[in-house]
Design an enzyme around this catalytic site. Structure first.
Site, PDB file in Angstrom:
ATOM      1  N   THR A 342      -7.364 -38.388  35.746  1.00  0.00           N
ATOM      2  CA  THR A 342      -7.527 -36.950  35.903  1.00  0.00           C
ATOM      3  C   THR A 342      -7.742 -36.250  34.555  1.00  0.00           C
ATOM      4  O   THR A 342      -7.621 -36.868  33.503  1.00  0.00           O
ATOM      5  CB  THR A 342      -6.283 -36.354  36.588  1.00  0.00           C
ATOM      6  OG1 THR A 342      -5.117 -36.871  35.966  1.00  0.00           O
ATOM      7  CG2 THR A 342      -6.252 -36.704  38.058  1.00  0.00           C
ATOM      8  N   ASP A 343      -8.032 -34.951  34.615  1.00  0.00           N
ATOM      9  CA  ASP A 343      -8.288 -34.170  33.402  1.00  0.00           C
ATOM     10  C   ASP A 343      -7.049 -33.434  32.929  1.00  0.00           C
ATOM     11  O   ASP A 343      -7.150 -32.474  32.164  1.00  0.00           O
ATOM     12  CB  ASP A 343      -9.386 -33.146  33.655  1.00  0.00           C
ATOM     13  CG  ASP A 343     -10.631 -33.763  34.230  1.00  0.00           C
ATOM     14  OD1 ASP A 343     -11.162 -34.684  33.590  1.00  0.00           O
ATOM     15  OD2 ASP A 343     -11.060 -33.350  35.313  1.00  0.00           O
ATOM     16  N   SER A 368      -3.735 -29.451  30.264  1.00  0.00           N
ATOM     17  CA  SER A 368      -5.019 -29.343  30.943  1.00  0.00           C
ATOM     18  C   SER A 368      -6.078 -29.613  29.892  1.00  0.00           C
ATOM     19  O   SER A 368      -6.190 -28.882  28.920  1.00  0.00           O
ATOM     20  CB  SER A 368      -5.188 -27.947  31.515  1.00  0.00           C
ATOM     21  OG  SER A 368      -6.485 -27.829  32.040  1.00  0.00           O
ATOM     22  N   ARG A 369      -6.845 -30.696  30.066  1.00  0.00           N
ATOM     23  CA  ARG A 369      -7.744 -31.104  28.992  1.00  0.00           C
ATOM     24  C   ARG A 369      -9.074 -30.364  29.006  1.00  0.00           C
ATOM     25  O   ARG A 369      -9.751 -30.330  27.994  1.00  0.00           O
ATOM     26  CB  ARG A 369      -7.981 -32.615  29.047  1.00  0.00           C
ATOM     27  CG  ARG A 369      -6.741 -33.373  28.675  1.00  0.00           C
ATOM     28  CD  ARG A 369      -6.939 -34.865  28.577  1.00  0.00           C
ATOM     29  NE  ARG A 369      -5.650 -35.499  28.790  1.00  0.00           N
ATOM     30  CZ  ARG A 369      -5.282 -36.059  29.914  1.00  0.00           C
ATOM     31  NH1 ARG A 369      -6.129 -36.143  30.909  1.00  0.00           N
ATOM     32  NH2 ARG A 369      -4.090 -36.566  30.041  1.00  0.00           N
ATOM     33  N   VAL A 370      -9.479 -29.809  30.129  1.00  0.00           N
ATOM     34  CA  VAL A 370     -10.764 -29.108  30.132  1.00  0.00           C
ATOM     35  C   VAL A 370     -10.637 -27.642  30.534  1.00  0.00           C
ATOM     36  O   VAL A 370     -11.519 -26.850  30.255  1.00  0.00           O
ATOM     37  CB  VAL A 370     -11.803 -29.800  31.053  1.00  0.00           C
ATOM     38  CG1 VAL A 370     -12.122 -31.177  30.553  1.00  0.00           C
ATOM     39  CG2 VAL A 370     -11.321 -29.862  32.484  1.00  0.00           C
TER      40      VAL A 370
END
Ligand code: ATP
Ligand code: MG
Length: 512
Positions: A342-343, A368-370
């Protein structure tokens, strides 16, 4: 003589005709096999040599099954229905198809099972469209970056762990930590946002699912949602196909250019169903007795979440998979798999839940990476400061517990941190708009809550949100169009907050 020959040939011709068209021949043509053994949702079948991998097989009483193991002399079949009606010797036939599911607008507002049969007494589904449940994920070339936010309405998530449309964000935590509540709140918040939601319940108790459906109906968002249920009582085969079916239903809407939110609740149960089936089919067990392809199982599902380029319709599919951890162990097999697929993740801590800090989001372990790129710019001024204040506070609070003598600035940081924590508390089913969130967070950041007793902070925040109706419209429009607030806008905001907090001391209402 002639007559006798003629009679003979006629009889022979008739015989050949019956041979060609009798049952046994047509049966062989249709490939009928027999069940050797059936137990625990799995059947062993003989006599269908042409069967393809993952082909749908039809048993007696229209029970369906998926051909999983193709061994030289028998087939291992995962059943998609009640096995009570089957026994050794039952007939099986090939269908030449793979498992598919009805898709289309007609599904909105409906509750269905993993095969697309209605569970809600609202009649049959009025759609002729069917899509296979397993579809290839969209190629990279058709994908666009995640740029638009998917507001959950939950302050701590939207401000500190923002989610974007097309993102895959894992929600994980021990049992009863509010995982479903976070996901359902995110669905409720889409009621006025033109986002279609698909909730896929896997392996849950029927009562838990009924509660979710009630909440969706009460908030009037069921009409824009689809609920797909493979409850704990249903066969492991149905639990196994459920999330793929939900993904296809969602993909259909994404293909029409819509934004879709899909919740898989939860993939731990999904993994358990798949492990059970694999062990029954005698596939070799690996780590934690899961089969070797368990990673691929979830990666091919979540790979289908994406944001499409405008020339491909511009639709998006945001996935919120949920998994349950055991004793807060984030490094177990399934959690680590999903964290890497997941992101980002939202981690819910049982300790915070017990202390009543709801939603129990552990900000330090969540990321949350994006989503940051998709977050509304209006958050930029509040979230950085908030994160810093909160992180410092958590460290300091531990020290302060030992009765250490503290200097003024430390005491101030602790007092501020306590208020931040209070402000981030939020009840279920109380989603806040982005503007409401930004105003409340500005209030705490600017120290406007410093004089309010900690116990009253949550109430004051709610009061502030209510007071915002039809106020500060130009600032509101700026926030929603993705602009940052100017210094004057911020001043208008703080004036407004002051006026709400001390209605007596301020002579006029700041009404920008
Ligand atoms: P399970 O492991 O059983 O699936 P879960 O982690 O999905 O549980 P929920 O069912 O969402 O947890 O929530 C557990 C309980 O906590 C529920 O009774 C729910 O009403 C309550 N709860 C969750 N979030 C909040 C909140 N923000 N405010 C108040 N109560 C909450
Ligand atoms: Mg739950």
């Amino acid at each position: 003589m002639n007559g006798i020959f003629q009679q003979f040939f006629q009889q022979a011709a008739e015989h050949i005709d019956t041979v060609l068209h009798n049952d046994s021949f047509t049966l062989r043509e249709r490939e009928i096999g027999r069940v050797l053994q059936v137990s625990s949702g799995v059947a062993r079948v003989k006599g269908l040599p042409g069967t393809k991998a993952m082909e749908l097989l039809r048993f007696e009483n229209s029970i369906m099954g998926i051909a999983f193991n193709l061994d030289p002399d028998e087939i291992g079949v995962v059943l998609l229905g009640e096995e009570a009606d089957l026994s050794a010797g039952s007939r099986v036939e090939r269908t030449g198809r793979v498992v598919d599911i009805p898709v289309g607008k007609a599904l909105l507002g409906r509750v269905i099972d993993a095969l697309g049969q209605p569970l809600d007494n609202a009649g049959s589904l009025k759609t002729g469209l069917r899509w296979p449940i397993e579809r290839e994920a969209r190629p990279i070339i058709e994908r666009a970056p995640v740029t638009e936010p998917l507001q959950t309405g939950i302050k701590v998530i939207d401000a500190l762990i923002p989610i974007g449309r097309g993102q895959r964000q894992l929600i994980l935590g021990d049992r009863q930590t509010g995982k479903t509540a976070v996901a359902i709140d995110a669905m409720l918040n889409q009621s006025d946002k033109n986002i279609i939601s698909v909730y896929c319940a896997i392996g849950q108790r029927g009562t838990a699912v009924a509660k979710v459906i009630d909440r969706l109906r009460a908030a009037d968002v069921l009409k824009n949602s689809i609920v797909l249920v493979a409850a704990g009582e249903s066969s492991p085969g149905l639990q196994y196909i459920a999330p793929y079916a939900a993904a296809s239903i969602a993909e259909w809407f994404m293909d029409q250019g819509e934004d879709v939110l899909v919740i898989y609740d939860d993939l731990t149960r999904h993994a358990h169903a798949y492990r059970e089936l694999s062990l029954l089919l005698r596939r070799p067990p690996g780590r934690e007795a899961y089969p070797g392809d368990i990673f691929y199982l979830h990666s091919r599902l979540l790979e289908r979440a994406t944001h499409l380029k405008p020339e491909h319709g511009g639709g998006s599919l945001t996935a919120l998979p949920i998994i349950e951890t055991q004793a807060q162990n984030l490094s177990a097999y399934i959690p680590t798999n999903l964290i890497s697929i997941t992101d980002g993740q939202v981690y819910l801590s049982p300790a915070l839940f017990q202390k009543g800090n709801l939603p129990a989001v552990d900000v330090g372990k969540s990321v949350s990476r994006v989503g940051g790129k998709a977050q509304l710019s209006g958050y930029l001024d509040v979230s950085g400061q908030l994160r810093l204040a909160y992180a410092q506070f958590e460290e300091l609070e531990t020290f302060a517990r030992f009765g250490t003598r503290l200097d003024d600035s430390t005491r101030h940081n602790i007092a501020r941190g306590r208020r931040v924590r209070e402000v981030l508390k939020q009840d279920e089913s109380q989603p806040l708009s982005a503007f409401e969130q930004i105003v409340i967070l500005t209030a705490v950041n600017e120290g406007l809550f410093d004089d309010i007793p900690v116990a009253n902070i949550k109430k004051t925040g709610d009061q502030l949100a209510k007071a915002l109706i039809n106020q500060l419209e130009s600032q509101q429009n700026k926030i929603y169009s993705g602009e940052r607030l100017s210094a004057e806008d911020k001043a208008a905001l703080t004036d407004f907050i002051r006026a709400v907090l001390n209605p007596d001391s301020t002579p006029h209402h700041a009404n920008a």
